[in-house]
Enzyme design. Structure first.
Site, PDB file in Angstrom:
ATOM      1  N   GLU A   1     -14.873  10.428  86.556  1.00  0.00           N
ATOM      2  CA  GLU A   1     -13.512  10.970  86.704  1.00  0.00           C
ATOM      3  C   GLU A   1     -13.518  12.503  86.585  1.00  0.00           C
ATOM      4  O   GLU A   1     -14.130  13.064  85.687  1.00  0.00           O
ATOM      5  CB  GLU A   1     -12.609  10.374  85.631  1.00  0.00           C
ATOM      6  CG  GLU A   1     -11.143  10.754  85.758  1.00  0.00           C
ATOM      7  CD  GLU A   1     -10.277  10.161  84.653  1.00  0.00           C
ATOM      8  OE1 GLU A   1      -9.047  10.149  84.800  1.00  0.00           O
ATOM      9  OE2 GLU A   1     -10.845   9.710  83.634  1.00  0.00           O
TER      10      GLU A   1
ATOM     11  N   LYS B   1      -3.986   7.536  90.390  1.00  0.00           N
ATOM     12  CA  LYS B   1      -3.992   6.846  89.095  1.00  0.00           C
ATOM     13  C   LYS B   1      -2.588   6.393  88.711  1.00  0.00           C
ATOM     14  O   LYS B   1      -1.656   7.192  88.659  1.00  0.00           O
ATOM     15  CB  LYS B   1      -4.576   7.782  88.033  1.00  0.00           C
ATOM     16  CG  LYS B   1      -4.843   7.154  86.670  1.00  0.00           C
ATOM     17  CD  LYS B   1      -5.576   8.164  85.802  1.00  0.00           C
ATOM     18  CE  LYS B   1      -5.953   7.603  84.449  1.00  0.00           C
ATOM     19  NZ  LYS B   1      -6.745   8.586  83.665  1.00  0.00           N
TER      20      LYS B   1
ATOM     21  N   CYS C   1     -10.002   5.088  85.150  1.00  0.00           N
ATOM     22  CA  CYS C   1     -10.046   5.230  83.692  1.00  0.00           C
ATOM     23  C   CYS C   1      -8.996   4.396  82.958  1.00  0.00           C
ATOM     24  O   CYS C   1      -9.188   3.207  82.769  1.00  0.00           O
ATOM     25  CB  CYS C   1      -9.955   6.702  83.309  1.00  0.00           C
ATOM     26  SG  CYS C   1     -10.640   7.045  81.657  1.00  0.00           S
TER      27      CYS C   1
END
Length: 312
Positions: A52, A125, A162
């Site tokens: 990331e 995300k 994540c």
């Protein structure tokens, strides 16, 4: 308009995960990442995923407007270079970037390149954390792409990022689109002062939740994570936190049965390359038919924040 028919691919696909330490210079970080991707390609990887936000240190340790300058347009110079690399080696690349969508609208975004160098799509995300030294809500607008899967040259893949990895709904919705492999570009580590007491449990929980996604959805899960101790400097030139974050690395690949088939080290720059046998996805989903036996008629409460009526 002719509807594109999805073709589920089978066979063995070699994947590569890169983990690296990030310094203060984005240009150096980017060159390091390109070198690691090339290394993965030379090792036979057909799909390569980065950690990331590899172009910079993990700036979310503080809420500081100066770091918005790190964001970039998509497409832009970084995607141009990554696309050329994908085309050169005929590989699929999943790359995590800080996207400047518009003034005041920024995203934590993964770009998916097919083996011809073209951009297949992006994933923004969806779940944005706000924890000590992980102040992502200050920087990132929650994603609006929804959960996606892409048919690449080598496999049908999904991409999450994540904090998304803690949510079973995200993995499920991605798998329901036929994803055979789910990639999770990651930046997770220890607060050094808490490591002795909580470190082992935190790491085991991180592995466990993702292994459970692989098992519950009958797919491969790949999690590349960054390494190194990062201390972000504030406007006074001093670290915003004396200890910073110690990123634990340990990038790994879990098979559809939930078992880890490959794992990188802690604190070591590494390219993890391993084979994913897509026939095992088919085997898992037919022998443990969780997708078949889902009671979709009974899951309406998942659309609620909390089912208060049922809690009494």
């Amino acid at each position: 308009m002719k509807r594109r028919i999805s073709k589920i691919k089978n066979g063995v696909v070699r994947v590569g995960l890169t983990q690296m330490a990030c310094g203060a210079d984005p240009a150096i970080n980017f060159e390091t990442q390109l070198r690691l991707i090339e290394r993965a390609a030379k090792g036979g990887a057909r799909i390569v995923c980065t950690q990331e936000l590899f172009r910079s240190q993990y700036f979310c340790q503080s809420e500081d407007h100066q770091f918005f300058k790190l964001a970039e347009k998509i497409p832009g110079p970084s995607t141009d270079a990554l696309g050329k690399l994908a085309k050169k080696h005929r590989i699929v690349i999943v790359a995590s970037l800080f996207e400047k969508r518009a003034a005041g609208v920024y995203h934590n975004t993964a770009v998916i390149f097919d083996a011809d160098g073209s951009i297949l799509g992006i994933y923004r995300k969806m779940h944005i954390p706000d924890d000590p030294l992980y102040y992502e809500k200050f920087y990132f607008t929650p994603g609006d792409t929804g959960f996606r899967a892409w048919e690449t040259k080598y496999a049908k893949i999904g991409v999450l990022i994540c904090w998304d990895q803690w949510f079973p709904e995200a993995a499920r919705l991605t798998a329901l689109q036929g994803a055979q492999i789910i990639f999770y570009p990651t930046a997770i580590g220890w607060h050094p002062g808490e490591k002795a007491e909580f470190g082992q449990a935190q790491h085991e929980s991180w592995e466990m939740i993702q292994r459970s996604h692989a098992l519950a959805n009958g797919c491969y899960v790949c999690a590349p994570n960054r390494i190194g101790v990062e201390k972000i400097l504030g406007v006074n030139g001093k670290p915003v936190n004396a200890d910073g974050i110690e990123f634990w690395g340990r990038s790994f690949v879990a098979a559809p049965n939930g078992q880890i088939v490959a794992k990188a080290h802690t604190g070591k720059e590494e390219v993890l390359v391993t084979d994913c046998d897509l026939e095992k996805v088919e085997f898992s989903r037919t022998h443990w038919p969780f997708l078949r036996d889902r009671r979709i008629d009974a899951y309406g409460d998942l659309m609620k924040r909390f089912s208060e009526e049922r809690s009494r």
